[in-house]
Write an enzyme that holds these catalytic residues in place. Structure first.
Site, PDB file in Angstrom:
ATOM      1  N   ASP A 196       0.823  -1.212   0.000  1.00  0.00           N
ATOM      2  CA  ASP A 196       0.000   0.000   0.000  1.00  0.00           C
ATOM      3  C   ASP A 196       0.856   1.259   0.000  1.00  0.00           C
ATOM      4  O   ASP A 196       2.042   1.228   0.360  1.00  0.00           O
ATOM      5  CB  ASP A 196      -0.981   0.009   1.190  1.00  0.00           C
ATOM      6  N   GLU A 210       0.187  -1.246   5.711  1.00  0.00           N
ATOM      7  CA  GLU A 210       1.250  -0.701   6.574  1.00  0.00           C
ATOM      8  C   GLU A 210       1.032   0.776   6.852  1.00  0.00           C
ATOM      9  O   GLU A 210       1.296   1.271   7.949  1.00  0.00           O
ATOM     10  CB  GLU A 210       2.628  -0.906   5.908  1.00  0.00           C
TER      11      GLU A 210
END
Ligand SMILES: CCCCCCCC/C=C\CCCCCCCC(=O)N[C@@H](CC(N)=O)C(=O)O
Ligand SMILES: [Zn+2]
Ligand SMILES: [Zn+2]
Length: 478
Positions: free
Chosen positions: A102, A166
């Site tokens: 991400d 994350e």
């Protein structure tokens, strides 16, 4: 110093040389990854379409990884990926490579090319995630793909964990992978994640680049400050409003930095190891920190990045209040993000903060907190640290400074402390201060050559990790 070659390593290292066609394919694969907008917005709020597409994309560009019999692939938490690469020697303790899929959001504003275009300009690939952290996702899988094509069979087992959240805590990705491995009874020799770089130009008196391998990570405290007052008509305002009281509290926090912790925590070791790399007169100063620490600590406070290493930082990141121009608002809220120095705790920071605000009308709500991470071993016996060192020496022979450091941000690796005491944060990529500002900022980019070096680093690292030797003890050299 470091690791000794084994017979196995000497007999069969696969050279880290890639054909022109492979080099073109690897950069095009990275560009394709950048074009998939795998944005995390808030905890639990992701671009799920893009995350699903990313899963399909890695199948397409790394076919050998997915069809190799000794590699097991699992999707965890819907969009994260766990690869278990079974080594031929079960007596060697496995390790793990981490990265995250991400990225933080980006609008076109201020970018030289759109952030999700993956366009190449003057030898650089631009886009959100080129440094944080699709470069690592792609380089890890790319290096493994290239090794497998060359019929490589690892001796030491390893895991690859690619988290999908994350940037918003890792609760659905890394945390679930960690729990899954713990349930399987896995213990790891070490973990390598993002979180530091080959730093170039961060210390004014040091002209040479240095590889900083972060052995610890700052903690964090997200605090919401709230003031509630009686609402009313703006034509007859009270002397103080919720907004005014909160603004004053926030201003006091900004104007009162938390204590300078120079001298405690891993920074001292970093500077001690760096001392001999400076030229005169800086070398005298750094070799005598017992005398010059007030000077050094003041110099470090001057720059935002080095200031982040000496103290718990205070960042006011959100401020919400007011509903209409002629209404005295009942509530004002501000969010403050503290990054906690390794020598402090969440409770200590909370107490210091309350003492600075000193106003009972301001309520404190802890939204989330994480204690600083323990310091991982970095001595001659620390396998993970020594393997990183060894691979730096081989891939970047021009670098002769490798030091332990502290990651000023947070990484997914914090979710894996149950599996290992050896957590190392290092991206084998050169970083200058302006590149640092592009992370979560604008014009994030990586040079094609830097990306190739990163693939080369992982290609060699995986082979180096096949060593059956414990690192050579310092004593052998005496
Ligand atoms: C004495 C030498 C000076 C050295 C200066 C240190 C320079 C720091 C260089 C690089 C650090 C880059 C860290 C990148 C990792 C980014 C990880 C990240 O963005 N994490 C998020 C995750 C989250 N939401 O918790 C974060 O906000 O921390
Ligand atoms: Zn990151
Ligand atoms: Zn990030």
């Amino acid at each position: 110093k470091g690791l000794r070659d084994t017979e196995h390593q000497r007999a069969s290292p696969i050279p880290s040389q890639f054909s022109q066609e492979e080099r073109v394919t690897m950069k095009e694969s990275l560009k394709g990854a950048i074009q998939i907008p795998t944005v995390s917005f808030n905890p639990g709020e992701f671009n799920t379409t893009a995350l699903a597409e990313f899963g399909e994309y890695i199948h397409k560009v790394f076919p050998t990884v997915f069809r190799t019999s000794f590699i097991q692939h699992e999707v965890v938490g819907e969009y994260s990926h766990l690869f278990t690469v079974q080594g031929s020697d079960p007596s060697l303790q496995p390790y793990m490579l981490l990265a995250h899929i991400d990225v933080v959001p980006a609008t076109d504003q201020g970018w030289e090319v759109p952030p999700f275009s993956g366009l190449e300009r003057d030898g650089f690939i631009y886009g959100r995630g080129t440094l944080d952290n699709k470069n690592s996702v792609m380089a890890i899988l790319q290096a493994l793909e290239l090794l497998l094509i060359r019929n490589y069979i690892p001796r030491r087992s390893f895991f690859i964990a690619l988290g999908h959240d994350e940037e918003v805590s890792g609760a659905h990705g890394a945390q679930k992978i960690s729990a899954l491995l713990q349930a399987r009874g896995v213990q790891l020799a070490f973990i390598v994640d993002e979180g530091s770089f080959i730093l170039d130009g961060f210390i004014p008196s040091l002209k040479k680049p240095l590889a900083m391998v972060s052995v610890s990570e700052k903690g964090s405290l997200d605090l919401m400050l709230e003031v509630n007052m009686t609402p009313g008509h703006s034509s007859a305002p009270p002397k103080e409003t919720s907004i005014g009281i909160l603004a004053a509290a926030v201003s006091r926090l900004e104007q009162t930095p938390l204590p300078n912790m120079f001298g405690s925590g891993p920074l001292k070791m970093t500077l001690q190891q760096l001392a001999n790399e400076f030229s005169f007169p800086a070398s005298v100063i750094f070799n005598n920190l017992w005398l010059f620490w007030p000077l050094v600590s003041r110099l470090m406070e001057r720059e935002d990045i080095t200031n982040a290493l000496v103290r718990t930082t205070t960042a006011v990141t959100m401020f919400n209040a007011g509903i209409k121009v002629n209404v005295i608002p009942p509530v004002a809220q501000a969010t403050v993000n503290f990054r906690i120095h390794p020598a402090q705790t969440v409770q200590e920071v909370l107490k210091l903060t309350k003492d600075i605000v000193m106003d009972d009308r301001v309520q404190f709500h802890v939204l989330e907190s994480v204690e600083p991470l323990p310091v991982s071993p970095f001595d001659d016996q620390a396998l993970g640290y020594q393997l990183i060192r060894q691979t730096i020496q081989s891939v970047f022979p021009e670098i002769n400074i490798v030091v332990p450091g502290t990651c000023i941000a947070q990484t997914d690796s914090r979710h894996y402390t149950n599996l290992t005491t050896g957590i190392y944060r290092f991206n084998p990529v050169y970083l200058q201060p302006q590149d640092f500002r592009s992370i979560h900022g604008i014009n994030e980019r990586i040079s094609v050559q830097a990306y190739e070096s990163q693939v080369k680093f992982i290609f060699e690292f995986i082979q180096n990790a096949d060593t059956e030797q414990r690192p050579v003890s310092h004593l052998h050299e005496l």
